[in-house]
Design an enzyme around this catalytic site. Sequence first.
Site, PDB file in Angstrom:
ATOM      1  N   THR A 264       0.812  -1.220   0.000  1.00  0.00           N
ATOM      2  CA  THR A 264       0.000   0.000   0.000  1.00  0.00           C
ATOM      3  C   THR A 264       0.842   1.265   0.000  1.00  0.00           C
ATOM      4  OG1 THR A 264      -1.676  -1.147   1.313  1.00  0.00           O
ATOM      5  CG2 THR A 264      -1.861   1.237   1.166  1.00  0.00           C
TER       6      THR A 264
ATOM      7  N   ARG B  26     -13.018  -9.405  -0.936  1.00  0.00           N
ATOM      8  CA  ARG B  26     -12.451  -8.778   0.266  1.00  0.00           C
ATOM      9  C   ARG B  26     -11.955  -7.363  -0.049  1.00  0.00           C
ATOM     10  NH1 ARG B  26      -7.334  -6.284   1.805  1.00  0.00           N
ATOM     11  NH2 ARG B  26      -7.106  -6.553   4.047  1.00  0.00           N
ATOM     12  N   VAL B  27     -12.273  -6.448   0.829  1.00  0.00           N
ATOM     13  CA  VAL B  27     -11.780  -5.079   0.728  1.00  0.00           C
ATOM     14  C   VAL B  27     -11.144  -4.718   2.061  1.00  0.00           C
ATOM     15  CG1 VAL B  27     -12.438  -2.653   0.485  1.00  0.00           C
ATOM     16  CG2 VAL B  27     -13.476  -4.375  -1.000  1.00  0.00           C
ATOM     17  N   GLY B  28     -10.001  -4.071   2.021  1.00  0.00           N
ATOM     18  CA  GLY B  28      -9.313  -3.680   3.245  1.00  0.00           C
ATOM     19  C   GLY B  28      -9.605  -2.249   3.638  1.00  0.00           C
ATOM     20  N   ASP B  29      -8.635  -1.624   4.242  1.00  0.00           N
ATOM     21  CA  ASP B  29      -8.804  -0.266   4.748  1.00  0.00           C
ATOM     22  C   ASP B  29      -8.556   0.803   3.695  1.00  0.00           C
ATOM     23  OD1 ASP B  29      -6.083  -1.167   4.738  1.00  0.00           O
ATOM     24  OD2 ASP B  29      -5.543   0.676   5.797  1.00  0.00           O
TER      25      ASP B  29
ATOM     26  N   THR C 100      -0.918   1.650   6.316  1.00  0.00           N
ATOM     27  CA  THR C 100      -0.447   0.515   5.536  1.00  0.00           C
ATOM     28  C   THR C 100      -0.492  -0.713   6.436  1.00  0.00           C
ATOM     29  OG1 THR C 100       1.436  -0.382   4.292  1.00  0.00           O
ATOM     30  CG2 THR C 100       1.959   1.079   6.113  1.00  0.00           C
ATOM     31  N   GLY C 101      -0.594  -1.872   5.842  1.00  0.00           N
ATOM     32  CA  GLY C 101      -0.634  -3.089   6.653  1.00  0.00           C
ATOM     33  C   GLY C 101      -1.975  -3.784   6.559  1.00  0.00           C
TER      34      GLY C 101
ATOM     35  N   GLY D 223      -5.445  -4.438   6.587  1.00  0.00           N
ATOM     36  CA  GLY D 223      -6.535  -3.483   6.590  1.00  0.00           C
ATOM     37  C   GLY D 223      -7.633  -3.766   7.585  1.00  0.00           C
TER      38      GLY D 223
HETATM   39  N1  GLY Z   1      -3.784  -2.071   3.672  1.00  0.00           N
HETATM   40  C1  GLY Z   1      -4.162  -2.746   2.526  1.00  0.00           C
HETATM   41  C2  GLY Z   1      -5.151  -3.788   2.721  1.00  0.00           C
HETATM   42  O1  GLY Z   1      -5.274  -4.343   3.801  1.00  0.00           O
HETATM   43  O2  GLY Z   1      -5.820  -4.138   1.792  1.00  0.00           O
END
Ligand code: GLY
Length: 327
Positions: A189, A217-220, A240-241, A243
């Site tokens: 990210t 799936r969707v992260g942050d 970052t990391g 999500g």
């Molecule tokens: N930070 C990116 C994700 O978890 O998708």
Amino acid sequence: MKRRNFLKNSGLATAGVLSAPALTSCEDAPASAAQLSAPVVQPIVICTWDFHNASAKAWEILQKGGTALDAVEAGVKVEEDDVNNQTVGTGGRPDRDGNVTLDACIMDHAGQCGAVLALQHIANPISVARKVMEDTPHVMLVGQGAEQFAYEKGFEKVNLLTEKSKAEWLEWKKTSAYKPIINIENHDTIGMLAIDENGHMAGGCTTSGMAYKMAGRVGDSPIIGAGLFVDNEVGGATATGVGEEVVRTVGSFLIVELMRQGKSPQEACEEGVRRIMEKNKDKLDFQIGFIAMNMKGETGSYCIQPGFTYREYSENGHINHPSEHFL
Ligand code: GLY
């Protein structure tokens, strides 16, 4: 440099990114909203990790008097277009079904924002996110709707899955038990924050997300408040990391609010990470990092990596992070 501060301050000059705050009179005093929103003289840009080319591109725009919004869009696009970066854009690692799905969001000084989630076949999700912000009454478009919108706006259909990422995915499938691997990529990210010569802050965040994630799936990263938040009276933060952990704490919004309450960007990032660690004392097997900047141009960053337990954190009061990111 404090051990806990992994922001590479020494890189300021060489990166050509000026950091000296214009509001030095506010340096030691709690800044009022009016003070904080006053124009800064010198632009600044920061981003996660060692994405030098991205910050250099953003800086090129800022130093010519360009807007922070243009700078962050152009900056993060550098990574979206880099096929060797397998965590962002073209060349990103696919989901467990072999589809590369991209997430991105962008936010400007006026609080306007746009995002795309699980977008396929489009090389620059950050630019589609900007179009969502500027050309629609919405904030988020997802999946096929986002893709259709992108085509309507003139974006081309491309293949995002490179031979390298495809080969790795096929190899992973042989032994994976079909489970996503947390932080297989070790870092991911690009999040970027910039202030332009008019004192306007903007931020952008873009990713291909967790490698071999479940489809859908969707992260942050495309979630305003989680992966990115900008408030031109206070500052901005981006993450970052993993999500899921950032979403659970609405991490970037939290950090901006902590800065609003008087914490420095560094203190706010550390507190944001600490909140996540508090909730994961028994399973700190993931990576999380935040960067933040206030309207004086002061910056902060903090990160945890797998292998560091809550116990180590609480006893030592710091984490010796093996990575850096650069202004
Ligand atoms: N930070 C990116 C994700 O978890 O998708």
